[in-house]
Design a protein around this motif. Structure first.
Motif, PDB file in Angstrom:
ATOM      1  N   ILE A 113      -5.056   6.624  10.820  1.00 46.80           N
ATOM      2  CA  ILE A 113      -3.889   7.252  11.440  1.00 46.80           C
ATOM      3  C   ILE A 113      -3.468   8.399  10.537  1.00 46.80           C
ATOM      4  O   ILE A 113      -3.360   8.222   9.327  1.00 46.80           O
ATOM      5  CB  ILE A 113      -2.736   6.226  11.566  1.00 46.80           C
ATOM      6  N   LEU A 114      -3.236   9.565  11.104  1.00 49.66           N
ATOM      7  CA  LEU A 114      -2.838  10.704  10.291  1.00 49.66           C
ATOM      8  C   LEU A 114      -1.405  10.525   9.803  1.00 49.66           C
ATOM      9  O   LEU A 114      -0.574   9.917  10.491  1.00 49.66           O
ATOM     10  CB  LEU A 114      -2.960  11.996  11.091  1.00 49.66           C
ATOM     11  N   SER A 115      -1.128  11.067   8.623  1.00 48.48           N
ATOM     12  CA  SER A 115       0.164  10.767   8.012  1.00 48.48           C
ATOM     13  C   SER A 115       1.361  11.165   8.865  1.00 48.48           C
ATOM     14  O   SER A 115       2.349  10.420   8.862  1.00 48.48           O
ATOM     15  CB  SER A 115       0.273  11.348   6.602  1.00 48.48           C
ATOM     16  N   PRO A 116       1.331  12.285   9.566  1.00 47.48           N
ATOM     17  CA  PRO A 116       2.504  12.564  10.401  1.00 47.48           C
ATOM     18  C   PRO A 116       2.758  11.469  11.431  1.00 47.48           C
ATOM     19  O   PRO A 116       3.916  11.107  11.693  1.00 47.48           O
ATOM     20  CB  PRO A 116       2.150  13.884  11.081  1.00 47.48           C
ATOM     21  N   SER A 117       1.695  10.915  12.002  1.00 48.66           N
ATOM     22  CA  SER A 117       1.882   9.809  12.946  1.00 48.66           C
ATOM     23  C   SER A 117       2.424   8.584  12.224  1.00 48.66           C
ATOM     24  O   SER A 117       3.325   7.896  12.712  1.00 48.66           O
ATOM     25  CB  SER A 117       0.558   9.453  13.616  1.00 48.66           C
ATOM     26  N   LEU A 118       1.864   8.339  11.059  1.00 52.57           N
ATOM     27  CA  LEU A 118       2.252   7.140  10.322  1.00 52.57           C
ATOM     28  C   LEU A 118       3.733   7.156   9.975  1.00 52.57           C
ATOM     29  O   LEU A 118       4.406   6.116  10.040  1.00 52.57           O
ATOM     30  CB  LEU A 118       1.412   7.014   9.050  1.00 52.57           C
TER      31      LEU A 118
ATOM     32  N   LEU B 283       0.840  -1.200   0.000  1.00 46.49           N
ATOM     33  CA  LEU B 283       0.000   0.000   0.000  1.00 46.49           C
ATOM     34  C   LEU B 283       0.873   1.247   0.000  1.00 46.49           C
ATOM     35  O   LEU B 283       1.994   1.245   0.504  1.00 46.49           O
ATOM     36  CB  LEU B 283      -0.887   0.028   1.259  1.00 46.49           C
ATOM     37  N   GLU B 284       0.297   2.323  -0.550  1.00 42.83           N
ATOM     38  CA  GLU B 284       0.967   3.610  -0.413  1.00 42.83           C
ATOM     39  C   GLU B 284       0.718   4.146   0.985  1.00 42.83           C
ATOM     40  O   GLU B 284      -0.285   3.823   1.621  1.00 42.83           O
ATOM     41  CB  GLU B 284       0.393   4.606  -1.419  1.00 42.83           C
ATOM     42  N   SER B 285       1.596   4.984   1.407  1.00 41.59           N
ATOM     43  CA  SER B 285       1.503   5.539   2.747  1.00 41.59           C
ATOM     44  C   SER B 285       0.136   6.177   2.997  1.00 41.59           C
ATOM     45  O   SER B 285      -0.475   5.980   4.039  1.00 41.59           O
ATOM     46  CB  SER B 285       2.605   6.582   2.942  1.00 41.59           C
ATOM     47  N   LYS B 286      -0.327   6.894   2.001  1.00 41.85           N
ATOM     48  CA  LYS B 286      -1.595   7.594   2.186  1.00 41.85           C
ATOM     49  C   LYS B 286      -2.771   6.634   2.341  1.00 41.85           C
ATOM     50  O   LYS B 286      -3.634   6.820   3.189  1.00 41.85           O
ATOM     51  CB  LYS B 286      -1.849   8.513   0.993  1.00 41.85           C
ATOM     52  N   GLN B 287      -2.794   5.613   1.503  1.00 41.40           N
ATOM     53  CA  GLN B 287      -3.868   4.621   1.607  1.00 41.40           C
ATOM     54  C   GLN B 287      -3.816   3.917   2.941  1.00 41.40           C
ATOM     55  O   GLN B 287      -4.843   3.677   3.589  1.00 41.40           O
ATOM     56  CB  GLN B 287      -3.717   3.584   0.487  1.00 41.40           C
ATOM     57  N   LEU B 288      -2.601   3.594   3.348  1.00 43.48           N
ATOM     58  CA  LEU B 288      -2.420   2.913   4.621  1.00 43.48           C
ATOM     59  C   LEU B 288      -2.943   3.777   5.765  1.00 43.48           C
ATOM     60  O   LEU B 288      -3.661   3.297   6.652  1.00 43.48           O
ATOM     61  CB  LEU B 288      -0.938   2.608   4.822  1.00 43.48           C
ATOM     62  N   ALA B 289      -2.609   5.051   5.730  1.00 44.15           N
ATOM     63  CA  ALA B 289      -3.064   5.966   6.778  1.00 44.15           C
ATOM     64  C   ALA B 289      -4.583   5.993   6.844  1.00 44.15           C
ATOM     65  O   ALA B 289      -5.177   5.908   7.918  1.00 44.15           O
ATOM     66  CB  ALA B 289      -2.520   7.369   6.513  1.00 44.15           C
ATOM     67  N   GLU B 290      -5.204   6.056   5.678  1.00 43.20           N
ATOM     68  CA  GLU B 290      -6.662   6.129   5.652  1.00 43.20           C
ATOM     69  C   GLU B 290      -7.303   4.867   6.211  1.00 43.20           C
ATOM     70  O   GLU B 290      -8.216   4.928   7.030  1.00 43.20           O
ATOM     71  CB  GLU B 290      -7.143   6.382   4.231  1.00 43.20           C
ATOM     72  N   ARG B 291      -6.802   3.726   5.787  1.00 49.90           N
ATOM     73  CA  ARG B 291      -7.394   2.473   6.248  1.00 49.90           C
ATOM     74  C   ARG B 291      -7.196   2.265   7.743  1.00 49.90           C
ATOM     75  O   ARG B 291      -8.040   1.681   8.412  1.00 49.90           O
ATOM     76  CB  ARG B 291      -6.772   1.288   5.496  1.00 49.90           C
ATOM     77  N   CYS B 292      -6.078   2.729   8.258  1.00 48.21           N
ATOM     78  CA  CYS B 292      -5.786   2.515   9.679  1.00 48.21           C
ATOM     79  C   CYS B 292      -6.291   3.651  10.554  1.00 48.21           C
ATOM     80  O   CYS B 292      -6.173   3.584  11.775  1.00 48.21           O
ATOM     81  CB  CYS B 292      -4.291   2.361   9.884  1.00 48.21           C
TER      82      CYS B 292
END
Lengths: 140, 140
Positions: A60-65, A49-58
């Motif tokens: 979790i906001l991207s800075p945290s991710l 997954l791309e970071s952004k997709q991963l953040a959305e599914r989990c």
DNA sequence: GGGTAATCCTTAAGATGTTATCTGTTGTAT
DNA sequence: ATACAACAGATAACATCTTAAGGATTACCC
């Protein structure tokens, strides 16, 4: 007026705490946080997954991710590579070690989930699922 | 097996986010975090509370509460005094300024709560309240 | 093709969550 | 009265949340 302790947001927080108490002990054993496990779960389902997709599914906001990924990578559980098509994107996937660990731990967590589901009954859980879905659709 | 994105803990997290989006803008206007507002709400209802009681009512762990109290005290919104009966305990209460601020902001937040409640209907909210209460009673 | 806005990810800064540990105070048993 | 367990807060260390801003890459428009 409703007492603030019974407000929906706080009730949701308490309920979440209550449900997480089923899983926390197991996660503590393997030294993973709740969020780290969510990331591993997502990558186990979607392979890459791309970071952004991963953040959305989990959720979790991207800075945290970013931090979470760094730590998981350092522990040898996650691999990152740049997308060949778009140099901005980062593609993430589990290492073999992480896949193995997931297979080992996952059944225990599933069992806890079942234990929880049985305690309140499947019908109520389904109803709850329905209602929570509706809450998510609300627009301020 | 249920996809992890539909697991109850994550659903609860999403729903909480959705409901909080009704209030976040107002809290941001007055530069208070969600947790700070919860503390103020609790002290407005109970006048004076010990740190431990406050933590429990607000669902905030004591180490977090220590910091929150420090910041609120520094902003002149909270007073702390030691219990005369038991020197270990700290008694907390709102300042006049905080009480005034609460009176000013509270109606706006109540209105948002009503707006939310009407969008999903009172019946469903009541049902949800019921189910969340049951979740909280579960024992791992 | 070059300028510009949009997109993805990261960094920064401050607040909170989480677990473990410490300090001071109180309760209790000897 | 003294030793010791129990308790309330506070501190420490690390992870995550939240908002804002930065750096690099890509898309779009003229």
């Amino acid at each position: 007026m409703r007492k603030f302790e019974d407000s929906i947001p706080l009730q949701l927080l308490k309920a979440r705490e209550a449900t997480m108490s089923f899983f926390r002990p197991i996660l503590q054993e393997i030294s993973l946080t709740e969020q780290q496990w969510r990331v591993i779960q997502a990558l186990n389902e979607y392979t890459e997954l791309e970071s952004k997709q991963l953040a959305e599914r989990c959720c979790i906001l991207s800075p945290s991710l970013t931090g979470i990924i760094n730590r998981l990578e350092q522990q040898g559980l996650i691999q990152r590579r740049k997308s060949p098509d778009d140099q901005r994107r980062v593609l993430l996937s589990l290492t073999d070690e992480a896949k193995q660990m997931f297979e080992d731990v996952s059944p225990r967590l599933d069992a806890r989930y079942k234990a929880m589901a049985e305690q309140i009954s499947e019908e109520k859980l389904e109803l709850l699922n329905e209602l929570l879905g509706e809450l998510c659709k609300l627009k301020p």
